[in-house]
Scaffold this motif. Structure first.
Motif, PDB file in Angstrom:
ATOM      1  N   THR A 178      -6.542  11.003   4.148  1.00 14.65           N
ATOM      2  CA  THR A 178      -6.517  12.300   4.836  1.00 14.65           C
ATOM      3  C   THR A 178      -5.114  12.881   4.685  1.00 14.65           C
ATOM      4  O   THR A 178      -4.138  12.144   4.508  1.00 14.65           O
ATOM      5  CB  THR A 178      -6.816  12.169   6.347  1.00 14.65           C
ATOM      6  N   VAL A 179      -5.025  14.199   4.738  1.00 15.24           N
ATOM      7  CA  VAL A 179      -3.715  14.863   4.755  1.00 15.24           C
ATOM      8  C   VAL A 179      -3.632  15.614   6.068  1.00 15.24           C
ATOM      9  O   VAL A 179      -4.490  16.438   6.378  1.00 15.24           O
ATOM     10  CB  VAL A 179      -3.547  15.820   3.557  1.00 15.24           C
ATOM     11  N   LYS A 180      -2.620  15.271   6.873  1.00 20.34           N
ATOM     12  CA  LYS A 180      -2.511  15.846   8.216  1.00 20.34           C
ATOM     13  C   LYS A 180      -1.142  16.481   8.407  1.00 20.34           C
ATOM     14  O   LYS A 180      -0.145  15.978   7.903  1.00 20.34           O
ATOM     15  CB  LYS A 180      -2.655  14.746   9.273  1.00 20.34           C
ATOM     16  N   PRO A 181      -1.102  17.576   9.188  1.00 17.91           N
ATOM     17  CA  PRO A 181       0.204  18.154   9.507  1.00 17.91           C
ATOM     18  C   PRO A 181       0.892  17.345  10.609  1.00 17.91           C
ATOM     19  O   PRO A 181       0.216  16.713  11.420  1.00 17.91           O
ATOM     20  CB  PRO A 181      -0.151  19.555  10.006  1.00 17.91           C
ATOM     21  N   PHE A 182       2.224  17.333  10.602  1.00 21.88           N
ATOM     22  CA  PHE A 182       2.949  16.748  11.729  1.00 21.88           C
ATOM     23  C   PHE A 182       4.132  17.658  12.036  1.00 21.88           C
ATOM     24  O   PHE A 182       4.324  18.678  11.378  1.00 21.88           O
ATOM     25  CB  PHE A 182       3.383  15.294  11.412  1.00 21.88           C
ATOM     26  N   GLY A 183       4.916  17.293  13.056  1.00 25.87           N
ATOM     27  CA  GLY A 183       6.080  18.114  13.391  1.00 25.87           C
ATOM     28  C   GLY A 183       5.691  19.435  14.016  1.00 25.87           C
ATOM     29  O   GLY A 183       4.703  19.528  14.750  1.00 25.87           O
ATOM     30  N   ASP A 201      -2.292  10.112   4.534  1.00 28.54           N
ATOM     31  CA  ASP A 201      -2.558   8.953   5.383  1.00 28.54           C
ATOM     32  C   ASP A 201      -3.668   8.106   4.779  1.00 28.54           C
ATOM     33  O   ASP A 201      -4.749   8.607   4.501  1.00 28.54           O
ATOM     34  CB  ASP A 201      -2.987   9.462   6.770  1.00 28.54           C
ATOM     35  N   PHE A 202      -3.366   6.815   4.565  1.00 27.35           N
ATOM     36  CA  PHE A 202      -4.404   5.905   4.061  1.00 27.35           C
ATOM     37  C   PHE A 202      -4.892   5.000   5.184  1.00 27.35           C
ATOM     38  O   PHE A 202      -5.617   4.066   4.953  1.00 27.35           O
ATOM     39  CB  PHE A 202      -3.859   5.027   2.933  1.00 27.35           C
ATOM     40  N   SER A 228       7.487  -3.197  -3.552  1.00 27.14           N
ATOM     41  CA  SER A 228       7.847  -2.656  -2.232  1.00 27.14           C
ATOM     42  C   SER A 228       6.941  -1.496  -1.861  1.00 27.14           C
ATOM     43  O   SER A 228       6.379  -0.831  -2.737  1.00 27.14           O
ATOM     44  CB  SER A 228       9.298  -2.167  -2.235  1.00 27.14           C
ATOM     45  N   GLU A 229       6.849  -1.275  -0.566  1.00 29.93           N
ATOM     46  CA  GLU A 229       6.043  -0.157  -0.075  1.00 29.93           C
ATOM     47  C   GLU A 229       6.647   1.165  -0.552  1.00 29.93           C
ATOM     48  O   GLU A 229       5.938   2.111  -0.885  1.00 29.93           O
ATOM     49  CB  GLU A 229       6.011  -0.198   1.456  1.00 29.93           C
ATOM     50  N   SER A 281       2.369   8.835   5.036  1.00 30.54           N
ATOM     51  CA  SER A 281       2.281   8.494   6.448  1.00 30.54           C
ATOM     52  C   SER A 281       3.536   7.903   7.076  1.00 30.54           C
ATOM     53  O   SER A 281       4.047   6.887   6.640  1.00 30.54           O
ATOM     54  CB  SER A 281       1.140   7.503   6.653  1.00 30.54           C
ATOM     55  N   ASN A 282       4.014   8.581   8.120  1.00 33.23           N
ATOM     56  CA  ASN A 282       5.189   8.118   8.848  1.00 33.23           C
ATOM     57  C   ASN A 282       4.780   8.074  10.316  1.00 33.23           C
ATOM     58  O   ASN A 282       4.787   9.079  11.014  1.00 33.23           O
ATOM     59  CB  ASN A 282       6.324   9.106   8.603  1.00 33.23           C
ATOM     60  N   SER A 283       4.392   6.864  10.751  1.00 33.20           N
ATOM     61  CA  SER A 283       3.805   6.723  12.096  1.00 33.20           C
ATOM     62  C   SER A 283       4.744   7.196  13.185  1.00 33.20           C
ATOM     63  O   SER A 283       4.310   7.771  14.176  1.00 33.20           O
ATOM     64  CB  SER A 283       3.457   5.261  12.358  1.00 33.20           C
TER      65      SER A 283
END
Length: 526
Positions: A178-183, A201-202, A228-229, A281-283
Motif C-alpha cells: 500500500t502507499v499511504k500519506p504521512f506527516g 508499506d509492505f 541490509s534492510e 515504511s517508517n513506523s
C-alpha cells in the motif's frame, strides 16, 4: 456541528482506512475549457453511481470523480480509448487519469452553468492581513487564518488519490503493498500547498506470517536476500522511481535520493499539482503523525495556535522550505504542543499520560522504542483550561522569549523542561526515539533570531491599543505580527538582536505605520 464532532471522534487508523478506500474508487479527469457538467456526469453514470465529485483548476479544468463501487472504474477503463500516436508515441500504461473531450464543442454550450472550483492553495499573506484587520478579536483572527490555510476536504482527497495512483505502480511488483500519506497530509496540521509525504508499506504482508504456524510443517516464500534492510529499500525505491519516470503519466522531475538517511524518491505529480516525496515504511513517522492527529482533535485552540505560529515564523524568515539551520515546522509544532502541556491546567496531556491510557491494541514497540499511546479519543478527558487564544498567543511569545535554552530542553513525554543532555542550541526530544534531538540542525544565530522575534511580538501585543489602531485603520493584533518587523532597516534589526530597546521599537512601529497606512486604508475601506 454534530457531523463534525462525529467525524472528529474517529481514530487515526479508521480515518486512514476510509480515505484509502475512497481513493481506490476515484478517478481524475482532465476536462475541456467549455465543459457541460451535466453531460459529463451523465456519461459517467452509465458506468456506475457517482458518489461525489468536484472540480479544480490546475493547467486547465480537472474533475475528481468518486464512484460508489470500484468495479465502475474497470467498466470506464474498458470504454476509454488510447490516444492516437501521430506525433508522440505513447507508453501504454492504463491509469485512472483520463482526458474528456467534446467531439463537436460548438453545439454544447447552450445552457452552461459556471463551474464551482475548489481552491487548492491558500491566499497570499497580504490578502490575509486585510481579512484579519476586519475581525473583532485576536481569537477570531486566528480562526480566520486557520480557515484560510488548513487543508480542505477536497485537497485531502486529492492527496490520497496521488498516493493511490503511485500504489498502482507499486502493486505491479508487490501486489499486497500500500502507499499511504504521512506527516502534514494526515496529522491535521497540513496547510494548502504543502508537499505530500508518502510511504510504501509492505507490512500487510505480515498477515501471511501467522498462517502456516499450525501443524507439523512450515512453508515460506523463497525471496531474494540482501545484506541490509537499507539496501533492499534503496533497490525497491530505485525501481519504482524509474517506473514513475518512464511510465507514469504526469510524473515529472523524478529525483532518486537514495543515499539520504532516509532514502526517498522526489517527483512532481502534475495531474494533482503536488510535489511528492516517496519513501519506504517508517513506523516512527506514522506514530508521530498519529500523535499530532490526537492533539489536533482534542481542542480547537491547538490547531489555531499552531497555524498562527507557523505563519508568523514563515513571515519573519524563521522557517524556510529549504533544508538548513532554520527551525523546521515539525520542531515549531512540537514547541507549541509543549507550551500547551505547560499551561495550568494543561490544554493537552503529556505523551506519558497518553501511554498510561493505552489499551492492548495500542501497544507499539518499534526498534526497541516504546511508541504506545491511546488511539481512542473518547478515553482522553477534555481539558478544564478556558484561556482564550488572545491570551495564549501572547503567553507563547512570553514563554519562549524568556525560556532558558542554554540549560533546558523540551520534553513532550514528561511535559517538563529537562536539563539538556548535550550542547545543541535547541534541544527537543524526539518523542519516540529518546536519544534523538529533532532540532539538532538549528544553530545559535537562528535560535537567537527566534527569541528576538518572540520578544518583539510579545511586546507589540502588550503595548497595542486596538481601538485606536482600528480607528487609524492600522493593522492590529495578529495582523501587526505578520508584517516583517525589520522591513526597511537592517541596522534596527541588529540592535534588536542585542537586547530590545523600546526606542528602537517605537521608531520601527512608526515606520511601519507610514508604510502600511495606505494599503490598510484600502483594506478597511472595502
Amino acid at each position: 456541528t454534530d457531523a463534525e464532532v462525529s467525524t472528529r471522534k474517529k481514530t487515526f487508523a479508521e480515518v486512514q482506512t476510509e480515505r484509502l478506500d475512497q481513493a481506490e474508487r476515484t478517478v481524475l479527469i482532465k476536462c475541456p475549457s467549455r465543459l457541460n457538467e451535466k453531460k459529463l456526469l451523465q456519461y459517467l453514470a452509465s458506468h456506475g453511481n457517482v458518489k461525489s465529485h468536484f472540480f479544480f483548476e490546475n493547467r486547465g479544468i480537472n474533475a475528481l470523480i468518486e464512484f460508489s463501487e470500484k468495479s465502475s472504474i474497470a467498466s470506464l477503463q474498458d470504454a476509454v480509448g488510447i490516444p492516437s500516436a501521430s506525433e508522440h508515441h505513447v507508453v501504454p500504461f492504463k491509469s485512472r487519469l483520463f482526458t474528456f473531450t467534446l467531439k463537436n464543442p460548438v453545439s454544447q454550450h447552450i445552457e452552461e452553468t459556471p463551474l464551482h472550483f475548489s481552491p487548492q492553495s491558500h491566499i497570499p499573506v497580504k490578502d490575509l492581513i486585510e481579512k484579519l484587520c476586519l475581525a473583532d478579536s485576536i481569537s477570531s483572527q486566528m480562526y480566520i487564518l486557520l480557515n484560510e490555510y488548513q487543508l480542505t476536504e477536497e485537497n485531502i482527497r486529492l492527496r490520497f488519490l496521488a498516493c493511490s495512483l503511485v500504489q498502482d505502480f507499486a502493486r505491479a511488483y508487490f501486489p499486497d503493498s500500500t502507499v499511504k500519506p504521512f506527516g502534514s497530509s494526515v496529522n491535521t496540521f497540513g496547510k494548502l500547498g504543502s508537499d505530500v509525504d508518502m510511504f510504501l508499506d509492505f507490512r500487510d504482508t505480515g498477515k501471511h506470517a501467522t498462517k502456516m504456524k499450525k501443524g507439523p510443517f512450515e512453508m515460506e516464500y523463497q525471496m531474494k536476500r540482501l545484506p541490509s534492510e537499507r539496501l533492499a529499500t534503496q533497490r525497491i525505491l530505485s525501481v519504482i522511481g524509474d517506473c514513475l519516470d518512464n511510465f507514469g503519466p504526469g510524473c515529472a522531475n523524478v529525483q532518486k535520493i537514495l543515499n539520504a538517511r532516509c532514502p526517498l524518491v522526489k517527483f512532481s505529480h502534475q495531474p494533482t499539482g503536488f510535489q511528492c516525496d516517496l519513501s519506504v515504511s517508517n513506523s516512527i513517522a506514522i506514530r508521530s503523525s498519529e500523535l499530532l492527529y490526537i492533539y489536533g482533535c482534542l481542542d480547537s485552540r491547538v490547531r489555531a495556535l499552531t497555524f498562527t505560529i507557523r505563519c508568523w515564523a514563515r513571515v519573519h524568515g524563521l522557517t524556510n522550505s529549504a533544508p538548513g539551520t532554520w527551525i523546521t515546522n515539525f520542531s515549531l509544532t512540537m514547541m507549541v504542543m509543549f507550551f500547551l502541556q505547560r499551561r495550568l491546567p494543561p490544554i493537552i496531556p503529556t505523551l506519558d499520560q497518553l501511554k498510561e491510557l493505552a489499551g492492548e491494541k495500542d501497544k507499539h514497540i518499534i526498534g526497541g522504542s516504546d511508541c504506545s499511546f491511546v488511539s481512542d479519543l473518547r478515553k482522553i478527558k477534555p481539558t478544564k483550561n478556558t484561556e482564550t487564544l488572545d491570551v495564549l498567543l501572547g503567553e507563547f511569545f512570553e514563554y519562549f522569549g524568556n525560556f532558558d535554552f542554554r540549560k533546558n530542553s523540551i520534553n513532550l513525554r514528561k511535559g517538563k523542561e529537562v536539563n539538556k543532555p548535550e550542547s545543541s542550541p535547541l534541544y527537543i526530544w524526539n518523542p519516540f526515539e529518546q536519544d534523538l534531538n529533532i532540532s539538532k540542525n538549528v544553530n545559535q544565530p537562528q535560535l537567537e533570531k527566534f527569541i528576538a522575534m518572540a520578544r518583539e511580538s510579545a511586546w507589540i501585543l502588550q503595548k497595542e491599543d486596538k481601538t485606536q489602531q482600528m480607528i487609524n485603520k492600522e493593522p492590529w493584533g495578529l495582523a501587526a505580527l505578520l508584517i516583517p518587523f525589520g522591513k526597511n532597516n537592517s541596522r534596527k534589526m541588529k540592535n534588536r538582536m542585542k537586547g530590545i530597546g523600546s526606542e528602537t521599537i517605537r521608531s520601527l512601529l512608526d515606520s511601519l505605520k507610514l508604510n502600511n497606512a495606505s494599503s490598510q486604508q484600502k483594506a478597511v475601506g472595502k
